[in-house]
Design an enzyme around this catalytic site. Structure first.
Site, PDB file in Angstrom:
ATOM      1  N   LYS A  10     -11.763  -1.239  -4.664  1.00  7.79           N
ATOM      2  CA  LYS A  10     -12.442  -0.594  -3.544  1.00  7.79           C
ATOM      3  C   LYS A  10     -13.709   0.142  -4.009  1.00  7.79           C
ATOM      4  O   LYS A  10     -13.909   0.361  -5.218  1.00  7.79           O
ATOM      5  CB  LYS A  10     -11.466   0.370  -2.856  1.00  7.79           C
ATOM      6  CG  LYS A  10     -10.276  -0.346  -2.184  1.00  7.79           C
ATOM      7  CD  LYS A  10      -9.383   0.648  -1.444  1.00  7.79           C
ATOM      8  CE  LYS A  10      -8.224  -0.054  -0.766  1.00  7.79           C
ATOM      9  NZ  LYS A  10      -7.383   0.900   0.036  1.00  7.79           N
ATOM     10  N   TYR A  50      -8.406  -5.094   8.140  1.00  5.94           N
ATOM     11  CA  TYR A  50      -7.446  -3.989   8.323  1.00  5.94           C
ATOM     12  C   TYR A  50      -6.985  -3.873   9.781  1.00  5.94           C
ATOM     13  O   TYR A  50      -6.552  -2.800  10.195  1.00  5.94           O
ATOM     14  CB  TYR A  50      -8.077  -2.679   7.863  1.00  5.94           C
ATOM     15  CG  TYR A  50      -8.002  -2.455   6.359  1.00  5.94           C
ATOM     16  CD1 TYR A  50      -6.773  -2.340   5.710  1.00  5.94           C
ATOM     17  CD2 TYR A  50      -9.154  -2.334   5.592  1.00  5.94           C
ATOM     18  CE1 TYR A  50      -6.698  -2.129   4.339  1.00  5.94           C
ATOM     19  CE2 TYR A  50      -9.083  -2.111   4.215  1.00  5.94           C
ATOM     20  CZ  TYR A  50      -7.853  -2.012   3.599  1.00  5.94           C
ATOM     21  OH  TYR A  50      -7.771  -1.786   2.243  1.00  5.94           O
ATOM     22  N   PHE A  58      -6.550   6.970  10.960  1.00  8.68           N
ATOM     23  CA  PHE A  58      -7.466   6.862   9.827  1.00  8.68           C
ATOM     24  C   PHE A  58      -8.312   5.590   9.847  1.00  8.68           C
ATOM     25  O   PHE A  58      -9.105   5.363   8.927  1.00  8.68           O
ATOM     26  CB  PHE A  58      -6.696   6.966   8.507  1.00  8.68           C
ATOM     27  CG  PHE A  58      -5.617   5.925   8.296  1.00  8.68           C
ATOM     28  CD1 PHE A  58      -5.927   4.622   7.924  1.00  8.68           C
ATOM     29  CD2 PHE A  58      -4.270   6.261   8.469  1.00  8.68           C
ATOM     30  CE1 PHE A  58      -4.937   3.673   7.725  1.00  8.68           C
ATOM     31  CE2 PHE A  58      -3.268   5.301   8.276  1.00  8.68           C
ATOM     32  CZ  PHE A  58      -3.612   4.009   7.903  1.00  8.68           C
ATOM     33  N   ARG A  86       1.733  -4.629  -6.667  1.00  7.55           N
ATOM     34  CA  ARG A  86       2.034  -3.368  -5.966  1.00  7.55           C
ATOM     35  C   ARG A  86       2.594  -2.335  -6.939  1.00  7.55           C
ATOM     36  O   ARG A  86       2.297  -1.142  -6.817  1.00  7.55           O
ATOM     37  CB  ARG A  86       3.027  -3.616  -4.818  1.00  7.55           C
ATOM     38  CG  ARG A  86       2.517  -4.492  -3.672  1.00  7.55           C
ATOM     39  CD  ARG A  86       1.446  -3.870  -2.826  1.00  7.55           C
ATOM     40  NE  ARG A  86       1.827  -2.626  -2.218  1.00  7.55           N
ATOM     41  CZ  ARG A  86       1.169  -2.043  -1.193  1.00  7.55           C
ATOM     42  NH1 ARG A  86       0.082  -2.624  -0.667  1.00  7.55           N
ATOM     43  NH2 ARG A  86       1.549  -0.899  -0.719  1.00  7.55           N
ATOM     44  N   THR A  92       0.401   4.572  -2.172  1.00  5.25           N
ATOM     45  CA  THR A  92      -0.852   4.679  -1.412  1.00  5.25           C
ATOM     46  C   THR A  92      -1.561   5.996  -1.705  1.00  5.25           C
ATOM     47  O   THR A  92      -2.780   6.026  -1.903  1.00  5.25           O
ATOM     48  CB  THR A  92      -0.550   4.575   0.098  1.00  5.25           C
ATOM     49  OG1 THR A  92       0.195   3.378   0.331  1.00  5.25           O
ATOM     50  CG2 THR A  92      -1.827   4.551   0.915  1.00  5.25           C
ATOM     51  N   ARG A 103      -3.503   3.719  -9.255  1.00  2.00           N
ATOM     52  CA  ARG A 103      -3.910   4.783  -8.322  1.00  2.00           C
ATOM     53  C   ARG A 103      -3.744   6.165  -8.953  1.00  2.00           C
ATOM     54  O   ARG A 103      -4.572   7.050  -8.725  1.00  2.00           O
ATOM     55  CB  ARG A 103      -3.147   4.638  -7.005  1.00  2.00           C
ATOM     56  CG  ARG A 103      -3.752   3.515  -6.141  1.00  2.00           C
ATOM     57  CD  ARG A 103      -2.857   3.122  -5.005  1.00  2.00           C
ATOM     58  NE  ARG A 103      -3.577   2.357  -3.969  1.00  2.00           N
ATOM     59  CZ  ARG A 103      -2.959   1.720  -2.986  1.00  2.00           C
ATOM     60  NH1 ARG A 103      -1.636   1.761  -2.880  1.00  2.00           N
ATOM     61  NH2 ARG A 103      -3.664   1.050  -2.096  1.00  2.00           N
ATOM     62  N   ASN A 113      -8.524   5.092  -2.557  1.00  2.00           N
ATOM     63  CA  ASN A 113      -7.404   4.939  -3.498  1.00  2.00           C
ATOM     64  C   ASN A 113      -7.528   3.703  -4.395  1.00  2.00           C
ATOM     65  O   ASN A 113      -6.534   3.120  -4.802  1.00  2.00           O
ATOM     66  CB  ASN A 113      -6.074   4.978  -2.743  1.00  2.00           C
ATOM     67  CG  ASN A 113      -5.955   3.866  -1.726  1.00  2.00           C
ATOM     68  OD1 ASN A 113      -6.853   3.038  -1.593  1.00  2.00           O
ATOM     69  ND2 ASN A 113      -4.838   3.840  -1.020  1.00  2.00           N
ATOM     70  N   HIS A 116      -6.682  -2.344  -3.238  1.00  2.00           N
ATOM     71  CA  HIS A 116      -5.834  -2.934  -2.197  1.00  2.00           C
ATOM     72  C   HIS A 116      -4.976  -4.012  -2.840  1.00  2.00           C
ATOM     73  O   HIS A 116      -5.430  -4.697  -3.763  1.00  2.00           O
ATOM     74  CB  HIS A 116      -6.691  -3.583  -1.099  1.00  2.00           C
ATOM     75  CG  HIS A 116      -5.873  -4.448  -0.173  1.00  2.00           C
ATOM     76  ND1 HIS A 116      -5.204  -3.933   0.911  1.00  2.00           N
ATOM     77  CD2 HIS A 116      -5.559  -5.775  -0.220  1.00  2.00           C
ATOM     78  CE1 HIS A 116      -4.516  -4.914   1.492  1.00  2.00           C
ATOM     79  NE2 HIS A 116      -4.726  -6.042   0.840  1.00  2.00           N
ATOM     80  N   GLU A 127      -4.421 -12.965   3.712  1.00  2.00           N
ATOM     81  CA  GLU A 127      -5.540 -12.247   3.087  1.00  2.00           C
ATOM     82  C   GLU A 127      -6.307 -13.142   2.106  1.00  2.00           C
ATOM     83  O   GLU A 127      -7.533 -13.049   2.014  1.00  2.00           O
ATOM     84  CB  GLU A 127      -5.012 -10.997   2.378  1.00  2.00           C
ATOM     85  CG  GLU A 127      -4.515  -9.948   3.369  1.00  2.00           C
ATOM     86  CD  GLU A 127      -3.919  -8.710   2.722  1.00  2.00           C
ATOM     87  OE1 GLU A 127      -3.591  -7.768   3.468  1.00  2.00           O
ATOM     88  OE2 GLU A 127      -3.779  -8.672   1.481  1.00  2.00           O
TER      89      GLU A 127
HETATM   90  P1  ADP Z   1      -1.550   0.353   1.033  1.00  2.00           P
HETATM   91  O1  ADP Z   1      -3.002   0.133   0.681  1.00  2.00           O
HETATM   92  O2  ADP Z   1      -0.819   1.095  -0.056  1.00  2.00           O
HETATM   93  O3  ADP Z   1      -0.841  -0.922   1.433  1.00  2.00           O
HETATM   94  P2  ADP Z   1      -1.574   1.060   3.870  1.00  2.00           P
HETATM   95  O4  ADP Z   1      -1.489  -0.396   4.151  1.00  2.00           O
HETATM   96  O5  ADP Z   1      -0.568   1.951   4.516  1.00  2.00           O
HETATM   97  O6  ADP Z   1      -1.516   1.352   2.290  1.00  2.00           O
HETATM   98  O7  ADP Z   1      -3.002   1.605   4.288  1.00  2.00           O
HETATM   99  C1  ADP Z   1      -4.167   0.831   4.064  1.00  2.00           C
HETATM  100  C2  ADP Z   1      -5.239   1.734   3.507  1.00  2.00           C
HETATM  101  O8  ADP Z   1      -5.594   2.699   4.500  1.00  2.00           O
HETATM  102  C3  ADP Z   1      -4.825   2.584   2.299  1.00  2.00           C
HETATM  103  O9  ADP Z   1      -4.878   1.896   1.083  1.00  2.00           O
HETATM  104  C4  ADP Z   1      -5.837   3.706   2.371  1.00  2.00           C
HETATM  105  O10 ADP Z   1      -7.117   3.307   1.877  1.00  2.00           O
HETATM  106  C5  ADP Z   1      -5.934   3.939   3.884  1.00  2.00           C
HETATM  107  N1  ADP Z   1      -4.972   4.957   4.329  1.00  2.00           N
HETATM  108  C6  ADP Z   1      -3.616   4.833   4.440  1.00  2.00           C
HETATM  109  N2  ADP Z   1      -3.053   5.967   4.878  1.00  2.00           N
HETATM  110  C7  ADP Z   1      -4.079   6.840   5.065  1.00  2.00           C
HETATM  111  C8  ADP Z   1      -4.155   8.207   5.516  1.00  2.00           C
HETATM  112  N3  ADP Z   1      -3.075   8.892   5.872  1.00  2.00           N
HETATM  113  N4  ADP Z   1      -5.375   8.779   5.580  1.00  2.00           N
HETATM  114  C9  ADP Z   1      -6.500   8.098   5.230  1.00  2.00           C
HETATM  115  N5  ADP Z   1      -6.495   6.818   4.813  1.00  2.00           N
HETATM  116  C10 ADP Z   1      -5.309   6.198   4.720  1.00  2.00           C
HETATM  117 MG    MG Z   2      -1.147  -2.136   3.084  1.00  2.00          MG
END
Ligand code: ADP
Ligand code: MG
Length: 137
Positions: A10, A50, A58, A86, A92, A103, A113, A116, A127
Site C-alpha cells: 500500500k 474495496y 471508513f 495472511r 488488520t 503489519r 497498514n 493487502h 482479486e
Molecule cells: P484486511 O486488510 O486485514 O483484510 P479489512 O478487509 O477488514 O482488513 O479492511 C480492508 C482495509 O480497510 C484494511 O486493510 C484497512 O486499510 C482499512 N480498514 C479496516 N478497518 C478500518 C478501520 N476501522 N478504520 C480505518 N480503516 C480501516
Molecule cells: Mg480484507
C-alpha cells in the site's frame, strides 16, 4: 496445495521504501512473485476493489488513502499461499498484529497498514482477475 493470492503493498509502505523488505518476507517464506504491477489506483479502481466495504464508515477514507500514492500489486504463488500471506501480514490493526509480522513491523495504523492480502480462495480468484486478467485460476 499450490495456490495463488493477491498482495498489494500500500502507499504508506511504498513511501517508506519498504517494498524490498516486504517482498523479502514473501520470498523467505516460499511465496513466489509471479506477476507484479506498480500503479496509481484511480478512485474508481480503488472503490471497485474495496466495494465489499462500501457501507463501512471508513470506506471514503480508505479510498483517499489507497489513491494517495503508488501501490505495488502482485500475485504470489506457493503452498497455502492465501493463509500463509495472511499470517505473514498480521492483524488488520498493527497494534494487534503479532510480533514479526509485516503489519507489526511496517504499518502505521489500522488504515495505513502496509499490505493487502486476499482472505479466501474466492476473493483471491476475483482479486487476481481484477488486476491480472491474463492469469488463469
Ligand atoms: P484486511 O486488510 O486485514 O483484510 P479489512 O478487509 O477488514 O482488513 O479492511 C480492508 C482495509 O480497510 C484494511 O486493510 C484497512 O486499510 C482499512 N480498514 C479496516 N478497518 C478500518 C478501520 N476501522 N478504520 C480505518 N480503516 C480501516
Ligand atoms: Mg480484507
Amino acid at each position: 496445495m499450490s495456490e495463488k493470492t493477491l498482495s498489494i503493498i500500500k502507499p504508506d509502505a511504498v513511501l517508506k521504501n519498504k517494498i524490498g523488505a516486504i517482498i523479502s518476507r514473501f520470498e523467505d517464506n516460499n511465496l513466489k512473485v509471479i506477476a507484479a504491477q506498480m500503479l496509481m489506483l484511480s478512485r474508481e479502481q480503488a472503490g471497485a476493489f474495496y466495494s465489499v466495504h462500501k457501507e463501512r464508515p471508513f470506506y471514503q477514507g480508505l479510498l483517499d488513502f489507497m489513491t494517495s500514492g503508488p501501490v505495488l500489486v502482485m500475485t504470489l504463488e506457493g503452498n497455502n499461499a492465501i493463509t500463509k500471506n495472511r499470517e505473514l501480514m498480521g492483524a488488520t490493526d498493527p497494534a494487534k498484529a503479532d510480533t514479526g509480522t509485516i503489519r507489526a513491523d511496517f504499518a502505521d495504523n489500522v488504515e495505513a497498514n502496509a499490505v493487502h492480502g486476499s482472505d479466501s480462495p474466492e476473493t483471491a480468484a476475483t482479486e487476481i482477475a481484477f488486476f491480472f486478467p491474463n492469469l488463469g485460476g
